[in-house]
Design a protein around this motif. Structure first.
Motif, short mmCIF file in Angstrom:
data_model
loop_
_atom_site.label_atom_id
_atom_site.label_comp_id
_atom_site.label_asym_id
_atom_site.label_seq_id
_atom_site.Cartn_x
_atom_site.Cartn_y
_atom_site.Cartn_z
N ILE A 1 1.16 -1.18 0.00
CA ILE A 1 -0.52 0.07 0.19
C ILE A 1 0.72 1.48 -0.03
CG2 ILE A 1 -1.62 1.08 1.00
CD1 ILE A 1 -3.07 -1.95 0.31
N LEU A 2 0.40 2.40 -1.17
CA LEU A 2 1.35 3.71 -0.49
C LEU A 2 0.61 4.09 -0.49
CD1 LEU A 2 3.16 5.17 -2.08
CD2 LEU A 2 1.38 6.07 -3.76
N VAL A 3 1.51 5.24 1.22
CA VAL A 3 1.00 5.64 1.77
C VAL A 3 1.34 7.24 1.47
CG1 VAL A 3 0.57 6.26 4.61
CG2 VAL A 3 0.25 4.35 2.97
N GLU A 4 0.74 8.03 1.45
CA GLU A 4 1.96 9.09 1.52
C GLU A 4 0.93 10.44 2.61
OE1 GLU A 4 1.75 10.44 -3.31
OE2 GLU A 4 0.25 9.28 -2.54
N LEU A 5 1.82 11.38 2.76
CA LEU A 5 0.80 11.99 4.09
C LEU A 5 1.60 13.48 3.77
CD1 LEU A 5 3.07 12.03 7.37
CD2 LEU A 5 1.97 9.73 6.99
N SER A 6 1.41 14.51 5.03
CA SER A 6 0.92 15.75 5.13
C SER A 6 1.21 15.81 6.73
CB SER A 6 1.01 16.63 4.45
OG SER A 6 -0.84 17.00 4.46
#
Length: 372
Positions: A220-225
């Motif tokens: 799973i690709l997780v992108e966050l800010s």
């Protein structure tokens, strides 16, 4: 817009996106799903302004275009169509209606224009990493039950995901608490997560993530800010706002000096708690644990119904102790344990108890006692 798609593919995709849509909406466009055809594929998108799910599915696109139609209505129609049928979706020049045709079934749905559909502007993500689906599912599963439902303490209404240095290694850790119990699960931090901000993933997002992870997948690709998180799970992209708050210092409530170790069979204990708590109409009533050398006695007293007791053989060699717990909380925690054995680290009847999973070193639970 004209497109033909296999009913099973459309149903599966609608099943993922329509759940985001609240059944009661004061803003009509939020009741709709965006239906868009481009590059010979069908893209569906739904949002509640805090959470957005997009999925692209292969289809036979005859003419590109886009519109929005009621999400739950479209899902119910497709669900009731004959299995194996082909579904044709079409709009015409005036764009006020979309036809749904399958075999001899024909529906006309009211549309709202694509231009009215809101978009969660993702902005830029400061960190991104890949995580195995099974590992992410484990972190979520082991902690989600302890998320608080108390709206006044909104910063507890989600899972706190962060990285932490532990025993010389960087760990990715998930924590949830409602003030009565705390659940903590961790794994080796994936590459790319170093220096990520500590974030609180809202309860609704956690629930949708669990359902999407149930369908399996690989990484799973997780992108966050600081304010948003995005999960890419195969063809599904889920973007969510994060809870804007500060998660409390949970480390302070994890007891360090509990020296009375109670080792028991998880399944036998869970079944016994379930049985004795039957006497009480309230699932949250306290169950008393009286622990002596080698033996545990469970007791529930109900002023209306009577008393229930059950004895279990356990591993225990410390001083005798009596302590009470909420029966439902005990069942929630034992339901998450993966090993055959559970270890309760006790201190005294008024102090929090530490519960460890015999089959998973990466999880621990803290449970506050009740007076009995």
């Amino acid at each position: 817009m004209r497109i033909i798609i296999e009913r099973s593919n459309l149903l599966k995709t609608l099943g993922h996106v329509h759940r985001v849509v609240e059944r009661r909406n004061t803003i009509p466009i939020l009741s709709n799903v965006l239906v868009k055809t481009e590059d010979g594929a069908l893209r569906l998108k739904a949002t509640d302004l805090d959470l957005e799910i997009t999925e692209t599915v292969a289809a036979n696109g005859e003419q590109e275009g886009a519109t929005t139609v009621p999400a739950h209505l479209l899902y119910d129609i497709v669900r009731k169509l004959a299995d194996g049928s082909e579904v044709k979706l079409a709009t015409y020049a005036e764009g006020t209606q979309m036809t749904v045709t399958a075999g001899r079934s024909n529906f006309r749905l009211q549309c709202l224009p694509e231009s009215d559909f809101p978009d969660i502007t993702a902005g830029t993500f400061s960190h991104s990493f890949k995580i195995p689906a099974a590992s992410l599912a484990r972190l979520v599963e082991r902690t989600q039950f302890a998320i608080s439902t108390e709206e006044t303490r909104y910063y507890l209404n989600g899972i706190f995901l962060h990285t932490i240095e532990s025993e010389g290694k960087l760990r990715l850790r998930a924590v949830a608490t409602d003030g009565h119990r705390l659940a903590r699960a961790e794994m080796e931090a994936p590459a790319g997560s170093e220096g990520m901000p500590g974030i609180i993933i809202p309860r609704k997002t956690v629930g949708e993530l669990q359902k999407l992870l149930d369908d399996g997948g690989d990484d799973i690709l997780v992108e966050l800010s600081d304010s948003k998180i995005r999960f890419t799970i195969g063809p599904v992209v889920m973007t969510s706002k994060l809870i804007d708050g500060t998660f409390p210092d949970y480390q302070r409530v994890i007891p360090q000096g509990n020296d009375k170790a109670l080792t028991l069979d998880r399944q036998s204990f869970s079944a016994a708690v379930d049985r004795v708590s039957t006497i009480s109409s309230e699932r949250g009533r306290a169950v008393k644990l009286a622990v002596t050398a080698g033996q545990l006695t469970l007791t529930v007293n109900s002023p209306d119904s009577g008393t229930a007791t059950e004895e279990l053989a356990v591993g225990y060699e410390s001083d005798d102790i009596e302590i009470g717990f909420n029966a439902r909380y005990l069942l929630d925690i034992t339901g998450q344990l993966s090993g055959d054995e559970a270890v309760f680290m006790l201190a005294d009847p008024g102090s929090p108890t530490l519960i460890k999973d015999g089959g998973d070193d990466g999880t621990l639970y803290v449970l506050m006692p009740m007076r009995v």
